[in-house]
Design a protein around this motif. Structure first.
Motif, PDB file in Angstrom:
ATOM      1  N   VAL A   1       5.537  -9.349   8.604  1.00 24.88           N
ATOM      2  CA  VAL A   1       5.368  -8.222   7.668  1.00 24.88           C
ATOM      3  C   VAL A   1       6.492  -8.198   6.644  1.00 24.88           C
ATOM      4  O   VAL A   1       6.283  -7.960   5.454  1.00 24.88           O
TER       5      VAL A   1
ATOM      6  N   PHE B   1       6.148  -8.768   2.583  1.00 27.54           N
ATOM      7  CA  PHE B   1       6.606  -7.674   1.724  1.00 27.54           C
ATOM      8  C   PHE B   1       7.611  -8.177   0.678  1.00 27.54           C
ATOM      9  O   PHE B   1       7.540  -7.825  -0.518  1.00 27.54           O
TER      10      PHE B   1
ATOM     11  N   GLY C   1       6.878  -8.377  -3.271  1.00 24.43           N
ATOM     12  CA  GLY C   1       7.703  -7.568  -4.170  1.00 24.43           C
ATOM     13  C   GLY C   1       8.314  -8.390  -5.280  1.00 24.43           C
ATOM     14  O   GLY C   1       8.333  -7.983  -6.452  1.00 24.43           O
TER      15      GLY C   1
END
Length: 265
Positions: free
Chosen positions: A16, A20, A24
């Motif tokens: 995760v 992420f 980003g």
């Protein structure tokens, strides 16, 4: 994995946090690049809401030109409004000599155009001064009276054609050389070509020059009276031809023929 040997080539473990971070960073770069192209390239002109720079410049020029045309049109309309009745014959000849004001017409009073007695006397005075300037004007009276600086014979006169802007006066050696008028000594010294030279400045921007002198009796800054001895006749300098005085008279930057103002007889 390799399809033939089933050997492992690349191994990537997803989590995760990894997803992420990667998402980003990719989103930030995408936003930054998009913003850069929209701000600093013409691509923004294709986005609804943004106007073209060229179109804005043209619109500004057209606005200025329209304002100028409106002003010119207003001038032409005023000119036509006053000139139209005259050309069409609607206005009579007597009405043309009237002045139009905001309150209506105002006829010119001919009596105001007539000169008064005071004006006539003033005009006559001015015209007489223009016709007879030497007689009536105090400024035209010559303030400087010149006298002969030396008694002798003129061997060579004033001749601008050969650049001889002076008169040569032959006299005996050591005869007194006198100031032609009141003045101040602005130069008193030696030059190779003309020997001992003394120069006086007089009123009304007149300058007198005395060359080839023997001895100089005055120094720079001395005030001399008309007829006062300032030097004596000599034969100094390379251009001398014997005892004589080379006398020049200047008015401002122009050479003056001394015989026109001085009687050397």
């Amino acid at each position: 994995m390799n399809d033939e040997t089933y050997e492992e080539r690349i191994s990537l473990k997803l989590s995760v946090l990894n997803v992420f971070v990667v998402g980003g960073v990719f989103s930030f770069l995408l936003i930054f690049v998009t913003t850069f192209f929209i701000t600093f390239t013409p691509i923004k002109e294709f986005i609804p809401g943004y106007g073209s720079t060229e179109l804005r410049i043209k619109a500004t020029k057209l606005t200025l030109k329209t304002d100028s045309l409106k002003r010119k049109l207003a001038v032409i309309e005023n000119y036509t409004r006053f000139l139209g009745p005259i050309l069409s014959g609607k206005m009579k000849g007597e009405e043309i000599d009237t002045l139009f004001t905001e309150s209506g017409r105002k006829t010119v009073n001919d009596s105001l155009l007539k000169a008064s007695k005071i004006d006539l006397n003033f005009r006559e005075k001015i015209e007489s001064e223009d016709r007879f300037p030497i007689i009536n004007s105090e400024k035209s009276v010559v303030k400087v009276v010149f006298f002969a600086p030396l008694n002798g014979t003129i061997s060579q006169g004033f001749d601008p054609k050969i650049k001889h802007y002076a008169v040569d006066i032959v006299a005996k050696k050591n005869d007194p050389v006198k100031a032609t008028a009141d003045g101040i000594v602005i130069f008193s010294g030696w030059t190779t070509e003309t020997g001992n030279v003394i120069i006086l400045k007089h009123a009304d921007d007149y300058i007198s020059v005395y060359k080839h002198n023997g001895n100089l009796l005055k120094q720079e800054g001395d005030f001399v009276k008309s007829g006062e001895v300032i030097a004596n006749v000599g034969s100094t300098g390379e251009y001398t031809t014997g005892p004589h005085l080379h006398f020049e008279l200047w008015s401002g930057a122009y050479a003056v023929n001394p015989t026109n103002l001085i009687d050397f007889r």
